[in-house]
Enzyme design. Structure first.
Site, PDB file in Angstrom:
ATOM      1  N   ARG A  69      29.495  24.634  38.524  1.00 57.17           N
ATOM      2  CA  ARG A  69      28.302  25.149  39.180  1.00 57.17           C
ATOM      3  C   ARG A  69      28.609  25.461  40.637  1.00 57.17           C
ATOM      4  O   ARG A  69      29.447  24.800  41.261  1.00 57.17           O
ATOM      5  CB  ARG A  69      27.157  24.132  39.116  1.00 57.17           C
ATOM      6  N   TRP A 127      40.763  69.092  51.949  1.00 56.78           N
ATOM      7  CA  TRP A 127      40.334  68.262  53.079  1.00 56.78           C
ATOM      8  C   TRP A 127      38.913  67.753  52.864  1.00 56.78           C
ATOM      9  O   TRP A 127      38.632  66.561  53.010  1.00 56.78           O
ATOM     10  CB  TRP A 127      40.402  69.045  54.400  1.00 56.78           C
ATOM     11  N   CYS A 152      28.439  25.330  50.608  1.00 55.60           N
ATOM     12  CA  CYS A 152      29.177  26.520  51.074  1.00 55.60           C
ATOM     13  C   CYS A 152      28.651  27.802  50.456  1.00 55.60           C
ATOM     14  O   CYS A 152      28.938  28.890  50.944  1.00 55.60           O
ATOM     15  CB  CYS A 152      30.664  26.372  50.818  1.00 55.60           C
ATOM     16  N   TYR A 161      37.739  63.940  52.306  1.00 59.14           N
ATOM     17  CA  TYR A 161      36.829  63.357  53.301  1.00 59.14           C
ATOM     18  C   TYR A 161      35.599  62.779  52.611  1.00 59.14           C
ATOM     19  O   TYR A 161      35.126  61.693  52.954  1.00 59.14           O
ATOM     20  CB  TYR A 161      36.428  64.418  54.324  1.00 59.14           C
ATOM     21  N   CYS A 190      34.522  25.845  52.510  1.00 62.71           N
ATOM     22  CA  CYS A 190      33.485  24.822  52.340  1.00 62.71           C
ATOM     23  C   CYS A 190      33.632  23.710  53.376  1.00 62.71           C
ATOM     24  O   CYS A 190      34.720  23.156  53.566  1.00 62.71           O
ATOM     25  CB  CYS A 190      33.559  24.220  50.939  1.00 62.71           C
ATOM     26  N   ASP A 218      44.372  67.594  57.462  1.00 62.14           N
ATOM     27  CA  ASP A 218      43.739  67.315  58.743  1.00 62.14           C
ATOM     28  C   ASP A 218      44.727  67.526  59.897  1.00 62.14           C
ATOM     29  O   ASP A 218      45.811  66.933  59.930  1.00 62.14           O
ATOM     30  CB  ASP A 218      43.230  65.867  58.756  1.00 62.14           C
ATOM     31  N   THR A 265      33.284  16.584  40.103  1.00 62.83           N
ATOM     32  CA  THR A 265      31.867  16.878  40.351  1.00 62.83           C
ATOM     33  C   THR A 265      31.353  18.052  39.530  1.00 62.83           C
ATOM     34  O   THR A 265      30.142  18.279  39.466  1.00 62.83           O
ATOM     35  CB  THR A 265      31.644  17.195  41.839  1.00 62.83           C
ATOM     36  N   CYS A 286      28.516  25.519  44.616  1.00 62.27           N
ATOM     37  CA  CYS A 286      28.211  24.528  45.642  1.00 62.27           C
ATOM     38  C   CYS A 286      26.961  24.943  46.420  1.00 62.27           C
ATOM     39  O   CYS A 286      26.810  26.106  46.795  1.00 62.27           O
ATOM     40  CB  CYS A 286      29.406  24.406  46.590  1.00 62.27           C
TER      41      CYS A 286
END
Length: 500
Positions: A70, A426, A75, A430, A45, A446, A37, A72
């Site tokens: 291409r 620290w 989906c 973070y 899908c 920490d 296809t 779908c």
């Protein structure tokens, strides 16, 4: 079974089983192209499964499109989450992909992108082709077209605005490219789906399960700044844009029609900002993470194994704006989460821009670096040292000495920030965790981590903790979040290293 090389396709038998069972855990990790296809699909899908002899698997949507397939219409590959195993961290491809996500190839040549990641143009093109099966330009083009396809299907934006939102300079160029690649005009796709016209735009943000959205909201709720953002039991909202042209967004769970997606509701955003907003939110809510890969890397540690099993969907709670997170991180040094939130809220209300017309409880923009670079922040209750650090980081951002650019490696990023007065390892790590969503950020200083990782009641030194965490690379930040979450479930400790 996961591939040994995180950038490689899963084993063909795993791909086959995943597509036949429509396993959402593999969504976005590969794409299924059908030679009969010339269509490519997601593993989830719902269409009848093609014959194995007609199937070719691709690592990236751009590789499938480069081979002449291409997307779908059923989906919809544009809804698949990104693949965080090679899209994040310090590898060259990861940094280049983050730059492409931020529009690095919209107005600049490939040579500029290559220079930012320290490679030659030919080297970068070869590396992309080897790892992804597509060139950087192909990845950029597929990203733009798939986003345009989502907007055409899910929104009522005029096609001209869709073209702008997807990064095309002209409607003619957009129409030509879309028709060449997808063999239909954009207006034909719009006719097929006929989205309703609403003032509030709604988009789906897909993820791979499991995803603990409740834990994400819980983390954000404890740090939400009144007026700037709001968190309830169902979602997160905040002001976006500028004081002159503000808007708002809300992120919540999608309904039962799509159990593996969050819902983005957006108001007041210009079309050219849409792709950047989606990119920010995907980082902020960690929607491209691969829980299987993360668990595979961390479950060998006896301390982490039960935490991963208890909360397999825990993600990194990043932030909307890097500067905002940097200010929060400095204010959060050596105080509780609640105290840091109170002080940051005062700063936002005093120096931020109030909206002329509030959006309900959303009435305030967070201050810019210029707004606080030269003000006396002790007036809101900050110590002189803390106020000086925030003014200094604001000036450093303005001058470009520090930034949140995606081409930075973790070591480069933290070194730049640690060079500023008042900012230690620290705080820098973070920031990397919450501003960049860096998967390997690790604040070894920490106190919560140092006490919670060992199970014998002792406290590890930062050096010993760093050594222990070497086995957790490149996902150390996820180990941090799991340990923090487990520790906070029982108590809310006061950390001298900083408020987690």
């Amino acid at each position: 079974m996961l591939p040994t090389d995180a950038t490689a396709l899963p084993d063909p038998h795993v791909c086959e089983q995943a597509r036949l069972s429509r396993d959402a855990r593999f969504d976005g990790l590969f794409f299924t192209a059908v030679t009969s296809t010339r269509i490519y699909c997601r593993p989830v899908c719902p269409a009848p499964a093609p014959k194995p002899a007609n199937i070719v698997y691709y690592r990236h949507a751009a590789a499938a499109e480069a081979a002449g397939f291409r997307p779908c219409l059923r989906c919809r590959p544009e809804l698949a989450p990104g693949d965080g195993t090679w899209r994040r961290g310090d590898a060259v491809v990861a940094r280049a992909l983050k730059l492409i996500d931020q529009g690095a190839l919209v107005d600049a040549p490939l040579s500029a992108l290559a220079g930012k990641v320290g490679l030659g143009e030919r080297q970068l093109r070869r590396l992309f082709t080897e790892r992804l099966g597509a060139t950087p330009a192909g990845v950029h083009g597929t990203r733009r077209l798939l986003f345009a396809k989502q907007l055409l299907t899910d929104t009522a934006l005029p096609i001209t605005q869709v073209a702008l939102a997807a990064g095309f300079g002209s409607l003619t160029r957009f129409n030509t490219t879309f028709r060449e690649e997808y063999r239909m005009a954009p207006r034909d796709l719009r006719k097929r789906d006929a989205p309703p016209s609403h003032e509030v735009m709604t988009l789906r943000l897909g993820y791979r399960p499991p995803y603990d959205f409740a834990a994400m909201l819980d983390f954000l709720r404890g740090r939400a700044l009144p007026g700037v953002e709001a968190v309830d039991e169902h979602g997160y909202s905040r002001v976006i844009g500028t004081g002159a042209a503000p808007g708002w967004l809300r992120v919540s769970e999608w309904d039962g029609r799509d159990p593996h997606a969050l819902k983005l509701e957006l108001h007041g955003a210009a079309p050219v900002e849409l792709l950047g907003i989606v990119h920010r939110l995907r980082r902020m809510f960690d929607l491209d993470a691969d829980p299987q890969a993360i668990a595979h890397a961390l479950e060998g540690d006896a301390r982490l194994r039960p935490l991963l099993r208890e909360r397999p969907g825990l993600r990194l709670p990043s932030g909307w704006d890097g500067f905002e997170i940097a200010v929060r991180a400095v204010i959060g040094q050596q105080v509780s989460v609640a105290a840091a939130r109170t002080l940051t809220a005062r700063l936002a209300q005093r120096y931020g821009t109030a909206l002329a017309t509030p959006f309900g409880a959303l009435a305030q923009m967070f201050p810019t670096p210029d707004a606080i670079a030269d003000v006396d922040l002790t007036e809101i209750g900050l110590t002189r040292a803390r106020a000086a650090t925030i003014r200094g980081l604001a000036r450093a951002v303005i001058e470009g000495r520090v930034d949140f650019n995606p081409e930075r490696t973790l070591d480069d990023f933290t070194a730049r920030w640690v060079a500023l007065p008042g900012i230690g390892p620290w705080t820098a790590h973070y920031m990397a965790l919450r501003a960049l969503g860096h998967p390997d950020a690790f604040p070894a200083d920490d106190l919560v981590l140092q006490k919670a990782v060992p199970t014998d009641g002792t406290r590890m030194t930062a050096k010993a903790l760093t050594l222990r965490a070497e086995a957790w690379r490149p996902w150390r930040a996820y180990a941090v979040i799991h340990v923090w979450k487990a520790s906070m479930a029982a108590q809310k400790p006061r950390s001298p290293a900083g408020a987690t």
